[in-house]
Structures are given as structure tokens and as C-alpha cells.
Design a protein around this motif. Sequence first.
Motif, PDB file in Angstrom:
ATOM      1  N   CYS A   1       0.825  -1.201   0.000  1.00  0.00           N
ATOM      2  CA  CYS A   1       0.000   0.000   0.000  1.00  0.00           C
ATOM      3  C   CYS A   1       0.863   1.256   0.000  1.00  0.00           C
ATOM      4  O   CYS A   1       1.994   1.234   0.460  1.00  0.00           O
ATOM      5  CB  CYS A   1      -0.929   0.006   1.208  1.00  0.00           C
TER       6      CYS A   1
ATOM      7  N   LEU B   1      -0.247   3.858   1.538  1.00  0.00           N
ATOM      8  CA  LEU B   1      -0.578   4.504   2.810  1.00  0.00           C
ATOM      9  C   LEU B   1      -0.325   3.530   3.966  1.00  0.00           C
ATOM     10  O   LEU B   1      -0.178   2.329   3.755  1.00  0.00           O
ATOM     11  CB  LEU B   1      -2.050   4.937   2.821  1.00  0.00           C
ATOM     12  N   ARG B   2      -0.313   4.077   5.161  1.00  0.00           N
ATOM     13  CA  ARG B   2      -0.228   3.250   6.376  1.00  0.00           C
ATOM     14  C   ARG B   2      -1.313   3.744   7.333  1.00  0.00           C
ATOM     15  O   ARG B   2      -1.000   4.243   8.417  1.00  0.00           O
ATOM     16  CB  ARG B   2       1.153   3.427   7.027  1.00  0.00           C
ATOM     17  N   CYS B   3      -2.541   3.660   6.891  1.00  0.00           N
ATOM     18  CA  CYS B   3      -3.644   4.243   7.669  1.00  0.00           C
ATOM     19  C   CYS B   3      -3.664   3.687   9.083  1.00  0.00           C
ATOM     20  O   CYS B   3      -3.577   2.474   9.276  1.00  0.00           O
ATOM     21  CB  CYS B   3      -4.975   3.947   7.002  1.00  0.00           C
TER      22      CYS B   3
ATOM     23  N   PHE C   1      -6.145   3.471  10.870  1.00  0.00           N
ATOM     24  CA  PHE C   1      -7.379   2.723  11.068  1.00  0.00           C
ATOM     25  C   PHE C   1      -7.414   1.432  10.252  1.00  0.00           C
ATOM     26  O   PHE C   1      -8.394   0.700  10.273  1.00  0.00           O
ATOM     27  CB  PHE C   1      -8.607   3.588  10.710  1.00  0.00           C
ATOM     28  N   CYS C   2      -6.332   1.159   9.487  1.00  0.00           N
ATOM     29  CA  CYS C   2      -6.313  -0.034   8.631  1.00  0.00           C
ATOM     30  C   CYS C   2      -6.267  -1.279   9.504  1.00  0.00           C
ATOM     31  O   CYS C   2      -5.404  -1.387  10.368  1.00  0.00           O
ATOM     32  CB  CYS C   2      -5.088  -0.003   7.721  1.00  0.00           C
TER      33      CYS C   2
ATOM     34  N   LYS D   1      -5.085  -3.993   8.834  1.00  0.00           N
ATOM     35  CA  LYS D   1      -3.773  -4.612   8.622  1.00  0.00           C
ATOM     36  C   LYS D   1      -2.746  -4.147   9.654  1.00  0.00           C
ATOM     37  O   LYS D   1      -1.837  -4.877  10.019  1.00  0.00           O
ATOM     38  CB  LYS D   1      -3.377  -4.212   7.198  1.00  0.00           C
ATOM     39  N   HIS D   2      -2.903  -2.896  10.104  1.00  0.00           N
ATOM     40  CA  HIS D   2      -1.960  -2.367  11.094  1.00  0.00           C
ATOM     41  C   HIS D   2      -2.476  -2.535  12.514  1.00  0.00           C
ATOM     42  O   HIS D   2      -1.913  -2.008  13.452  1.00  0.00           O
ATOM     43  CB  HIS D   2      -1.692  -0.877  10.842  1.00  0.00           C
TER      44      HIS D   2
ATOM     45  N   TYR E   1      -5.836  -5.849   0.237  1.00  0.00           N
ATOM     46  CA  TYR E   1      -5.560  -5.338   1.553  1.00  0.00           C
ATOM     47  C   TYR E   1      -4.405  -4.408   1.335  1.00  0.00           C
ATOM     48  O   TYR E   1      -3.387  -4.475   1.968  1.00  0.00           O
ATOM     49  CB  TYR E   1      -5.155  -6.496   2.437  1.00  0.00           C
ATOM     50  N   GLY E   2      -4.550  -3.602   0.344  1.00  0.00           N
ATOM     51  CA  GLY E   2      -3.483  -2.744  -0.116  1.00  0.00           C
ATOM     52  C   GLY E   2      -4.043  -1.940  -1.266  1.00  0.00           C
ATOM     53  O   GLY E   2      -5.254  -1.872  -1.434  1.00  0.00           O
TER      54      GLY E   2
ATOM     55  N   ASP F   1      -6.814   4.337  -3.331  1.00  0.00           N
ATOM     56  CA  ASP F   1      -6.494   5.509  -2.508  1.00  0.00           C
ATOM     57  C   ASP F   1      -6.206   6.733  -3.374  1.00  0.00           C
ATOM     58  O   ASP F   1      -5.869   7.798  -2.862  1.00  0.00           O
ATOM     59  CB  ASP F   1      -5.344   5.206  -1.540  1.00  0.00           C
TER      60      ASP F   1
HETATM   61  S1  SF4 Z   1      -5.013  -1.035   2.788  1.00  0.00           S
HETATM   62 FE1  SF4 Z   1      -6.480   0.681   2.806  1.00  0.00          FE
HETATM   63  S2  SF4 Z   1      -6.777   1.189   4.957  1.00  0.00           S
HETATM   64 FE2  SF4 Z   1      -4.921  -0.114   4.816  1.00  0.00          FE
HETATM   65  S3  SF4 Z   1      -3.195   1.333   4.653  1.00  0.00           S
HETATM   66 FE3  SF4 Z   1      -3.837   0.872   2.584  1.00  0.00          FE
HETATM   67  S4  SF4 Z   1      -5.337   2.464   1.996  1.00  0.00           S
HETATM   68 FE4  SF4 Z   1      -5.086   2.475   4.227  1.00  0.00          FE
END
Ligand code: SF4
Length: 198
Positions: free
Chosen positions: A20, A22-24, A26-27, A29-30, A70-71, A99
Amino acid sequence: MSQLVYDIRNSRYINLTGRCTLRCQFCPKHNGSTEVHQYQLKLDHQPSAEAIIPLLAPIDQFDEFVFCGYGEPTLNLAPLLTIARHIKQAGGKTRLNTDGLGNLFHRRNILPELAECIDSLSVSLNAQDQTTYERHCRPKLKGSYDAVREFIRLAPNYIESVSVSAIDGLEGVDIDACRRICDDAGVQFKHRRLDVVG
Ligand code: SF4
């Protein structure tokens, strides 16, 4: 059902990458989870078009095929385009969840390529300004907020159905301001709630 495709309601979702831009914060995955609904989505490689195409049938039985992951699906762009063309040739409908940083990442406008085979776009805006965006989405690339805003501005020139989302419940996110940005860009605004994915 493999971890490469999964079904929600009458749509088939295609998990195209684990990477991804981003490293949201709220993800899921994190936050220790690699599941959406009951599906295990963690990928340790970028799947090829050849790995996914056999998993699509029966194409005419689904309302829509959704590129998600998931990315960020546009990080695996060549397979995305090949698979989407295959679906279109078979009479299916395609949607890309993104995104909106594909142009920044690829350093070119990828919308003309997407327009050939993607029927609708769902873009995550997530915030009304750069500071709020950086706080929640923690972008890896410089200039990401400006890039997603530019992507949203350009997208309707190429793709007829464009919706843009922000998540209600994240601190500092002004849903009305996000909606105004969408109104100005001529795209549909989709109000999402925290903790609802897919
Ligand atoms: S998978 Fe979606 S929510 Fe998760 S970091 Fe990437 S854009 Fe953000």
C-alpha cells in the motif's frame, strides 16, 4: 475460495496486492487483523493475472468485480488491467477501490488506461486537508494529499461513475468539508462509518 478472490453479497472481490501507498492508522492490517469479513487476505506476493483469471468464472453471475486488496490495487497495475479487460470482454462489470495515489506512484496519468476497462471508481479521500490526512493515513510518498485531490478532480473526465469516501468517526475529519470537495469535483460522496470495511 482462495485468499485471492472472495465474495461479498453478489460481488466478487479481487485481492490484488498486500502493498500500500498509505499506512492508515485505522487499517485493520496495522491493527493485528488480516481478515475482512471472514476472509484471510494477507498476501506475501503480488499475484499475476494468470493466477486470478481462472478464479473469476462464472463472470456473468456476479453483479460486479471489485479490485481491492488489503493494499492499493494500482500498485499491481499490469495484472489489474489484464484482469479487468478479461472481465469486460466477458460482459462483466468492474470497480476499482483506490487511494487515488496511482498517478503519483507511477509518475504518469493512469486514468486513460483505467478508463478502457474500469466501469466505476471508489476513491478514499479520508480527510479535508493535508494535516488531517497525514495524521490518519500516514502516506509513504511526499505530496500524497495534493495527488489524491488532483486524481479526484481528473477522474470524472475519464470514468463515468466516480464515488469518493471519507470515514465518519476519525478525529478531526470534517465530513461536510469532504462532501463539499466532492461536490466541487462533480463526484458522488460516500459517507462511511469507522469499522465497516467492504
Ligand atoms: S489497505 Fe487501505 S486502509 Fe490499509 S493502509 Fe492501505 S489504503 Fe489504508
